[in-house]
Design a protein around this motif. Structure first.
Motif, PDB file in Angstrom:
ATOM      1  N   GLN A   9     -23.933  10.070  61.498  1.00 55.19           N
ATOM      2  CA  GLN A   9     -22.897  10.235  62.202  1.00 55.19           C
ATOM      3  C   GLN A   9     -22.900  11.625  63.043  1.00 55.19           C
ATOM      4  O   GLN A   9     -23.558  12.403  62.510  1.00 55.19           O
ATOM      5  N   ASN A  10     -22.188  11.417  63.951  1.00 54.06           N
ATOM      6  CA  ASN A  10     -22.052  12.562  64.855  1.00 54.06           C
ATOM      7  C   ASN A  10     -21.707  13.812  64.243  1.00 54.06           C
ATOM      8  O   ASN A  10     -22.478  14.750  64.355  1.00 54.06           O
TER       9      ASN A  10
ATOM     10  N   ARG B 141     -20.216  19.236  58.866  1.00 49.94           N
ATOM     11  CA  ARG B 141     -21.533  19.115  58.660  1.00 49.94           C
ATOM     12  C   ARG B 141     -21.901  18.327  59.938  1.00 49.94           C
ATOM     13  O   ARG B 141     -21.441  17.761  60.468  1.00 49.94           O
ATOM     14  N   ILE B 142     -23.006  18.829  60.529  1.00 48.11           N
ATOM     15  CA  ILE B 142     -23.712  18.408  61.926  1.00 48.11           C
ATOM     16  C   ILE B 142     -25.241  17.638  61.502  1.00 48.11           C
ATOM     17  O   ILE B 142     -25.776  18.614  60.709  1.00 48.11           O
ATOM     18  N   PRO B 143     -25.453  16.391  61.775  1.00 52.03           N
ATOM     19  CA  PRO B 143     -26.710  15.974  61.523  1.00 52.03           C
ATOM     20  C   PRO B 143     -27.538  16.520  62.712  1.00 52.03           C
ATOM     21  O   PRO B 143     -27.362  16.798  63.745  1.00 52.03           O
TER      22      PRO B 143
ATOM     23  N   GLU C 143     -33.717  10.116  67.873  1.00 54.34           N
ATOM     24  CA  GLU C 143     -33.243   9.318  66.790  1.00 54.34           C
ATOM     25  C   GLU C 143     -33.863   9.399  65.629  1.00 54.34           C
ATOM     26  O   GLU C 143     -33.743   8.685  64.580  1.00 54.34           O
ATOM     27  N   THR C 144     -34.668  10.551  65.317  1.00 53.51           N
ATOM     28  CA  THR C 144     -35.129  10.932  64.193  1.00 53.51           C
ATOM     29  C   THR C 144     -34.507  11.895  63.461  1.00 53.51           C
ATOM     30  O   THR C 144     -34.086  13.001  64.065  1.00 53.51           O
TER      31      THR C 144
ATOM     32  N   ILE D   5     -34.484  20.655  67.689  1.00 58.01           N
ATOM     33  CA  ILE D   5     -35.959  20.506  68.499  1.00 58.01           C
ATOM     34  C   ILE D   5     -37.021  21.761  68.112  1.00 58.01           C
ATOM     35  O   ILE D   5     -38.192  21.452  68.135  1.00 58.01           O
ATOM     36  N   ALA D   6     -36.284  23.215  68.060  1.00 58.20           N
ATOM     37  CA  ALA D   6     -37.142  23.947  67.436  1.00 58.20           C
ATOM     38  C   ALA D   6     -37.763  23.946  66.130  1.00 58.20           C
ATOM     39  O   ALA D   6     -38.938  24.081  65.934  1.00 58.20           O
ATOM     40  N   ILE D   7     -37.267  23.049  65.224  1.00 55.71           N
ATOM     41  CA  ILE D   7     -37.741  22.890  64.029  1.00 55.71           C
ATOM     42  C   ILE D   7     -38.950  21.710  64.118  1.00 55.71           C
ATOM     43  O   ILE D   7     -39.926  21.874  63.641  1.00 55.71           O
TER      44      ILE D   7
END
Length: 658
Positions: free
Chosen positions: A314-315, A345-347, A352-353, A385-387
């Motif tokens: 979820q967003n 909490r942020i996914p 999509e991964t 993106i960095a990870i």
């Protein structure tokens, strides 16, 4: 008040620009109408220019047709037909293009059809003339006159077509000039009229617009304040980007990003958990806190301790007050026990991964407003993106290390193989040849000392022993030559093919005399970039095969010539031998490949393999064109020696030869 000021300003502004827009649209409509007329006139001029250009191109193609045929009839050399063939391949397209261009002009279209008919008649006549020339027959004078008549008619028709188009172009240029003058005159008149009307109307409206300027200024000040707030937010996010880029590990980039984010978001505890869905585990990688971080860095938990996998995507999940929630995941229970009451909490998603989750917590309730949530979402995206890049970089480094290890192992294996090959070569060149010399010496001694004591069968056996030893010695020599060719250092330099062919013929002079061979060389042969000694060996092997593989009772005939290509020189050796079937033409260049028994055509089956290997070392190619019973054409292609190219060039690393 601000909204009322903006509405009033917009009304005044619309009133100030309504009339100018109407006038400009009217002026633009008239201008567009006149410009369209001008463009149409210019298009006709361009159309005429295209017709003239295509007609001139057709005239040149007819000249190329006539020139190519005339050169061929004078010299009988096929290369003089190249202008004719090139023009013949494109003239039909030129006719079609010109036909499309003059389709609107019946007179010109009729002329073009007449030219096409004359060209067809001329082409039919010239095909017969070429056929007669190839057969060596003389061409009748009447045929030449008919062809000349066709060509004269075509020239006259093309001249008339171009003259007509030149006249049309003049007329259309005049039309363009007149239309241009009208457009300029009309534009000036309309511009002056519109300018006067606009000046009067704008003067009236300026006084009304100025009354609303103060309100508009206040509105701009409010917007400026909003922009400044956005700029501060962007600056903070930029600092987070720089901190992420400066970090060397995943832990350091997470800590740096979270520390910078505290300037925008009032959290007291934040951490990043990475998920491993295959193992079903989650690890607290790193975090930032004003007190002791809970859970601790390095803590491993189950993915289900955060939430079911479906809800993890979820967003965001925002809990304003943990005390008002009856059921929550174990990770939130730990935060609650640590005194936290508000949680966000942020996914962390990348294409999509789902990589993990960013968690923020505070001891106060409802801390994270909409603006703070937007900031956290952006930071989570940047961190994801960095990870991901860091994980990919680490994976790439692991692959690189593994590849380097494999290369090192492979290099060691190749070195060991080369050492074994050198030892094997030494054995062949020294240990195997010694018994052969012994066999040859004792066989010769038996022939010389015991001839009178041996019957014909014994003498024949001794002869077989001698021939076998010679054959074995030749085979060893060829194997050594092939091995040295693969490993030895060669220097590429300018080599004169004429001298190479002469040297090869000199080495084969005894075989030439014995077989009464006729060899013709199309001198002078050009220069190539090659290794002289290797190239002499290649040409010698090809010439030897050309004289060897002939029918019994037939004297060998060999023709040698060279052809210059774009970047290479192709040397061909043509013979009148037995020929080679197409399915065997690639096979004969392999080691020990023979199509005939030794008793019919002697040899070791390595000669052509040496040819191909030598050419590969010199950046060249080799091939054959042949049919059974019709002889063969062996060819080699080598780089062309350029006028300013270097004289020498190392082609390989050196290896010791035994």
């Amino acid at each position: 008040m601000l909204q009322i000021t903006q509405v009033a300003f917009k009304r005044r502004l619309i009133g100030a620009i309504a009339l100018p827009i109407i006038l400009l649209l009217s002026l633009s409509g008239v201008s567009i109408w006149q410009i369209n007329r001008l463009l149409k006139a210019m298009q006709w001029v361009d159309h005429t220019n295209q017709v003239i250009a295509r007609a001139n191109g057709l005239q040149k193609l007819l000249l190329d047709l006539e020139t190519g045929v005339r050169g061929y009839q004078i010299t009988s050399k096929p290369e003089f037909l190249e202008p004719y063939q090139q023009a013949n391949s494109t003239i039909n397209n030129t006719f079609d293009e010109l036909g499309d261009l003059v389709s609107d002009n019946p007179q010109q279209n009729q002329r073009l059809r007449q030219i096409k008919a004359e060209e067809t008649g001329w082409k039919n006549s010239i095909s017969q003339a070429i056929a007669r020339k190839q057969r060596g027959e003389a061409e009748p004078l009447s045929a030449i006159e008919v062809r000349k008549q066709h060509m004269d008619v075509m020239r006259n028709q093309i001249t008339d077509l171009i003259a007509t188009e030149e006249q049309l172009r003049y007329q259309r240029n005049q039309a363009v000039q007149q239309t241009t003058e009208r457009v300029i005159f009309t534009s000036i008149i309309l511009s002056l009229a519109a300018g006067g009307i606009l000046a009067f109307f704008i003067r009236r409206q300026i006084s009304h617009v100025s009354n609303n300027y103060e309100n508009a200024l206040k509105t701009a000040q409010v917007q400026t304040e909003n922009v400044q707030l956005s700029a501060q937010r962007l600056a903070a996010l930029h600092n987070i980007d720089r901190a992420i880029l400066a970090a060397e590990s995943i832990k350091s980039l997470i800590r740096s990003a979270l520390t910078q984010m505290r300037q925008l978001v009032p959290y007291e505890q934040a951490f990043v958990a990475l998920f491993n869905f295959e193992a079903g585990t989650a690890e607290i990688v790193a975090g930032s806190s004003t007190r002791e971080l809970q859970p601790l860095e390095g803590t491993k938990m189950s993915v289900s301790d955060f939430a079911p996998e479906q809800s993890l995507r979820q967003n965001l999940s925002y809990v304003r007050d943990l005390t008002n929630v009856e059921l929550y995941p174990p990770v939130l229970a730990r935060l609650h026990l640590a005194g936290m009451r508000c949680c966000l909490r942020i996914p962390m998603l990348v294409e999509e991964t789902l990589l993990g989750e960013l968690n923020l917590a505070a001891t106060q309730t409802a801390v994270f407003d909409a603006q703070a949530q937007d900031v956290v979402v952006e930071v989570a995206a940047q961190l994801a993106i960095a990870i991901q890049q860091s994980l990919l970089r680490q994976q790439l480094q692991n692959y690189a290390l593994e590849l380097e290890q494999r290369v090192a192992e492979r290099t060691a294996q190749l070195q060991e193989t080369n050492q074994e090959l050198e030892a094997f070569t030494y054995t062949i060149s020294h240990d195997l040849r010694a018994p052969l010399r012994t066999m040859q010496g004792f066989a010769q001694a038996l022939q010389e000392d015991y001839t009178d004591k041996l019957d014909s069968v014994g003498q024949e056996y001794i002869q077989y022993i001698t021939e076998g030893a010679v054959q074995m010695d030749t085979l060893i020599s060829d194997l050594l030559a092939y091995s040295r060719l693969s490993r030895s250092q060669i220097q590429i330099q300018k080599v004169d093919l004429t001298n190479v062919v002469e040297e090869a013929l000199k080495q084969l002079s005894k075989q030439l005399q014995e077989q009464l061979a006729q060899v013709t060389v199309a001198k002078p042969l050009p220069l190539v970039m090659a290794h002289r000694f290797t190239l002499v060996q290649v040409v010698t092997n090809l010439l030897s095969n050309a004289m060897k593989f002939v029918q019994p009772g037939i004297h060998p005939k060999v023709h040698i010539y060279a052809q210059e290509q774009q970047n290479s020189i192709k040397l061909s050796i043509v013979d009148n031998g037995i020929g080679i079937a197409p399915e065997h033409q690639e096979r004969i260049f392999r080691v020990f490949e023979r199509l005939h028994g030794v008793e019919i055509y002697p040899g070791t089956g390595i000669g052509l393999a040496i040819v191909r290997k030598g050419l590969e070392r010199m950046n060249g190619r080799a091939g054959v064109e042949s049919q059974l019973g019709t002889g063969s054409r062996f060819w080699i292609a080598l780089p062309k020696a350029l006028p300013h190219s270097n004289d020498t060039n190392d082609a390989s690393t050196s290896h010791s030869d035994n």
